[in-house]
Design a protein around this motif. Structure first.
Motif, PDB file in Angstrom:
ATOM      1  N   ILE A  66      26.827 -26.283  29.921  1.00  0.00           N
ATOM      2  CA  ILE A  66      26.015 -25.339  30.183  1.00  0.00           C
ATOM      3  C   ILE A  66      26.507 -24.561  31.505  1.00  0.00           C
ATOM      4  O   ILE A  66      26.652 -25.315  32.470  1.00  0.00           O
ATOM      5  CB  ILE A  66      24.469 -26.064  30.632  1.00  0.00           C
ATOM      6  CG1 ILE A  66      24.289 -27.210  29.572  1.00  0.00           C
ATOM      7  CG2 ILE A  66      23.628 -25.085  31.092  1.00  0.00           C
ATOM      8  CD1 ILE A  66      23.725 -26.300  28.190  1.00  0.00           C
ATOM      9  N   SER A  67      26.905 -23.191  31.341  1.00  0.00           N
ATOM     10  CA  SER A  67      27.267 -22.501  32.681  1.00  0.00           C
ATOM     11  C   SER A  67      26.105 -21.604  32.789  1.00  0.00           C
ATOM     12  O   SER A  67      24.830 -21.797  32.073  1.00  0.00           O
ATOM     13  CB  SER A  67      28.295 -21.764  32.167  1.00  0.00           C
ATOM     14  OG  SER A  67      27.864 -20.737  31.047  1.00  0.00           O
ATOM     15  N   PRO A  68      26.061 -20.872  34.033  1.00  0.00           N
ATOM     16  CA  PRO A  68      24.616 -20.114  34.503  1.00  0.00           C
ATOM     17  C   PRO A  68      24.260 -19.385  33.312  1.00  0.00           C
ATOM     18  O   PRO A  68      22.957 -18.790  33.298  1.00  0.00           O
ATOM     19  CB  PRO A  68      25.286 -19.387  35.596  1.00  0.00           C
ATOM     20  CG  PRO A  68      26.414 -20.047  36.257  1.00  0.00           C
ATOM     21  CD  PRO A  68      27.104 -20.804  35.009  1.00  0.00           C
ATOM     22  N   LEU A  69      24.987 -18.729  32.220  1.00  0.00           N
ATOM     23  CA  LEU A  69      24.644 -17.632  31.375  1.00  0.00           C
ATOM     24  C   LEU A  69      24.484 -18.372  29.897  1.00  0.00           C
ATOM     25  O   LEU A  69      24.279 -17.572  28.889  1.00  0.00           O
ATOM     26  CB  LEU A  69      25.323 -16.594  31.358  1.00  0.00           C
ATOM     27  CG  LEU A  69      25.448 -15.577  32.630  1.00  0.00           C
ATOM     28  CD1 LEU A  69      26.608 -14.770  32.602  1.00  0.00           C
ATOM     29  CD2 LEU A  69      24.226 -15.256  32.893  1.00  0.00           C
ATOM     30  N   SER A  70      24.358 -19.726  29.778  1.00  0.00           N
ATOM     31  CA  SER A  70      24.463 -20.298  28.602  1.00  0.00           C
ATOM     32  C   SER A  70      23.082 -19.913  27.819  1.00  0.00           C
ATOM     33  O   SER A  70      22.884 -20.050  26.613  1.00  0.00           O
ATOM     34  CB  SER A  70      24.567 -21.877  28.618  1.00  0.00           C
ATOM     35  OG  SER A  70      25.690 -22.313  29.100  1.00  0.00           O
ATOM     36  N   GLY A  71      22.065 -19.699  28.561  1.00  0.00           N
ATOM     37  CA  GLY A  71      20.639 -19.380  27.937  1.00  0.00           C
ATOM     38  C   GLY A  71      20.819 -17.903  27.127  1.00  0.00           C
ATOM     39  O   GLY A  71      20.020 -17.935  26.112  1.00  0.00           O
ATOM     40  N   ALA A  98      26.465 -23.937  37.300  1.00  0.00           N
ATOM     41  CA  ALA A  98      25.272 -24.185  36.777  1.00  0.00           C
ATOM     42  C   ALA A  98      24.344 -25.045  37.480  1.00  0.00           C
ATOM     43  O   ALA A  98      24.928 -26.267  37.738  1.00  0.00           O
ATOM     44  CB  ALA A  98      25.299 -24.460  35.301  1.00  0.00           C
ATOM     45  N   ASP A  99      23.184 -25.179  37.615  1.00  0.00           N
ATOM     46  CA  ASP A  99      22.220 -26.053  38.125  1.00  0.00           C
ATOM     47  C   ASP A  99      20.996 -26.408  37.566  1.00  0.00           C
ATOM     48  O   ASP A  99      20.589 -25.473  36.633  1.00  0.00           O
ATOM     49  CB  ASP A  99      22.194 -25.788  39.735  1.00  0.00           C
ATOM     50  CG  ASP A  99      21.640 -24.673  40.039  1.00  0.00           C
ATOM     51  OD1 ASP A  99      20.848 -24.134  39.362  1.00  0.00           O
ATOM     52  OD2 ASP A  99      21.871 -24.082  41.250  1.00  0.00           O
ATOM     53  N   LEU A 100      19.969 -26.865  38.241  1.00  0.00           N
ATOM     54  CA  LEU A 100      18.661 -27.039  37.635  1.00  0.00           C
ATOM     55  C   LEU A 100      17.868 -25.871  37.359  1.00  0.00           C
ATOM     56  O   LEU A 100      17.023 -25.763  36.871  1.00  0.00           O
ATOM     57  CB  LEU A 100      17.969 -28.172  38.367  1.00  0.00           C
ATOM     58  CG  LEU A 100      18.288 -29.422  39.034  1.00  0.00           C
ATOM     59  CD1 LEU A 100      17.591 -30.235  39.815  1.00  0.00           C
ATOM     60  CD2 LEU A 100      18.195 -30.174  37.458  1.00  0.00           C
ATOM     61  N   TYR A 101      18.524 -24.675  37.994  1.00  0.00           N
ATOM     62  CA  TYR A 101      17.681 -23.286  37.729  1.00  0.00           C
ATOM     63  C   TYR A 101      18.289 -22.549  36.919  1.00  0.00           C
ATOM     64  O   TYR A 101      18.020 -21.387  36.475  1.00  0.00           O
ATOM     65  CB  TYR A 101      17.742 -22.912  39.317  1.00  0.00           C
ATOM     66  CG  TYR A 101      16.962 -23.588  40.457  1.00  0.00           C
ATOM     67  CD1 TYR A 101      15.458 -24.018  40.251  1.00  0.00           C
ATOM     68  CD2 TYR A 101      17.808 -24.368  41.411  1.00  0.00           C
ATOM     69  CE1 TYR A 101      15.207 -24.675  41.088  1.00  0.00           C
ATOM     70  CE2 TYR A 101      17.073 -25.170  42.089  1.00  0.00           C
ATOM     71  CZ  TYR A 101      15.503 -25.255  42.186  1.00  0.00           C
ATOM     72  OH  TYR A 101      15.067 -26.166  43.214  1.00  0.00           O
ATOM     73  N   SER A 102      19.315 -23.028  36.329  1.00  0.00           N
ATOM     74  CA  SER A 102      20.187 -22.138  35.275  1.00  0.00           C
ATOM     75  C   SER A 102      19.350 -22.063  34.069  1.00  0.00           C
ATOM     76  O   SER A 102      18.710 -23.098  33.512  1.00  0.00           O
ATOM     77  CB  SER A 102      21.585 -22.861  35.053  1.00  0.00           C
ATOM     78  OG  SER A 102      22.296 -22.581  36.127  1.00  0.00           O
ATOM     79  N   ASN A 103      19.274 -21.006  33.273  1.00  0.00           N
ATOM     80  CA  ASN A 103      18.595 -21.013  31.986  1.00  0.00           C
ATOM     81  C   ASN A 103      19.543 -21.857  31.060  1.00  0.00           C
ATOM     82  O   ASN A 103      20.631 -21.692  30.891  1.00  0.00           O
ATOM     83  CB  ASN A 103      18.718 -19.527  31.357  1.00  0.00           C
ATOM     84  CG  ASN A 103      17.604 -18.560  32.177  1.00  0.00           C
ATOM     85  OD1 ASN A 103      16.910 -19.079  32.938  1.00  0.00           O
ATOM     86  ND2 ASN A 103      17.962 -17.278  32.240  1.00  0.00           N
TER      87      ASN A 103
END
Length: 126
Positions: A66-71, A98-103
């Motif tokens: 899960i990277s910051p743009l995985s969503g 990525a963290d708890l706030y990433s999509n």
């Protein structure tokens, strides 16, 4: 019993992170086999679903990086859907900041996503 995992990652942004993850995984000496990973499939969309189902069906766990743009990753969304259809459980691993706030990809529960910590991951990979 050894786990057979399918590694899902964003093909555009996370190829090198996936390589590093697999390298570190091999150094851990866990009883884990990698039976498949994200890859570009130059085939029709209808065939892609069949190929994904076959590859993911060989696994008994999907590990999704899960990277910051995985969503927003279409390929990861398709792989997550194929895992659900095959009854393969999915865990996520935060990478690339990525963290708890990433999509997250739709329907992936945040309580199934962990930091890149081999102690935690070892428990999840058993």
């Amino acid at each position: 019993m050894a786990k057979n995992i399918y590694l899902s990652f964003d093909l555009t942004r996370d190829r090198f992170v996936a390589r590093d993850f697999l390298q570190e995984l091999s150094e851990q000496k866990y009883e884990v086999g990698v039976v498949g990973a994200s890859k570009r499939l130059p085939i029709l969309e209808t065939q892609r679903d069949l190929v994904l189902a076959e590859g993911i069906g060989k696994a008994n766990l999907m590990v999704m990086l899960i990277s910051p743009l995985s969503g927003a990753s279409k390929s990861q969304a398709q792989e997550f859907s194929a895992a659900g259809q095959a009854g393969v459980p999915v865990i996520g691993v935060y990478v690339n900041g990525a963290d708890l706030y990433s999509n997250l990809p739709s329907n992936l529960s945040r309580n199934q996503v962990y930091g890149w910590d081999w102690g935690t991951l070892r428990r999840r990979l058993k």
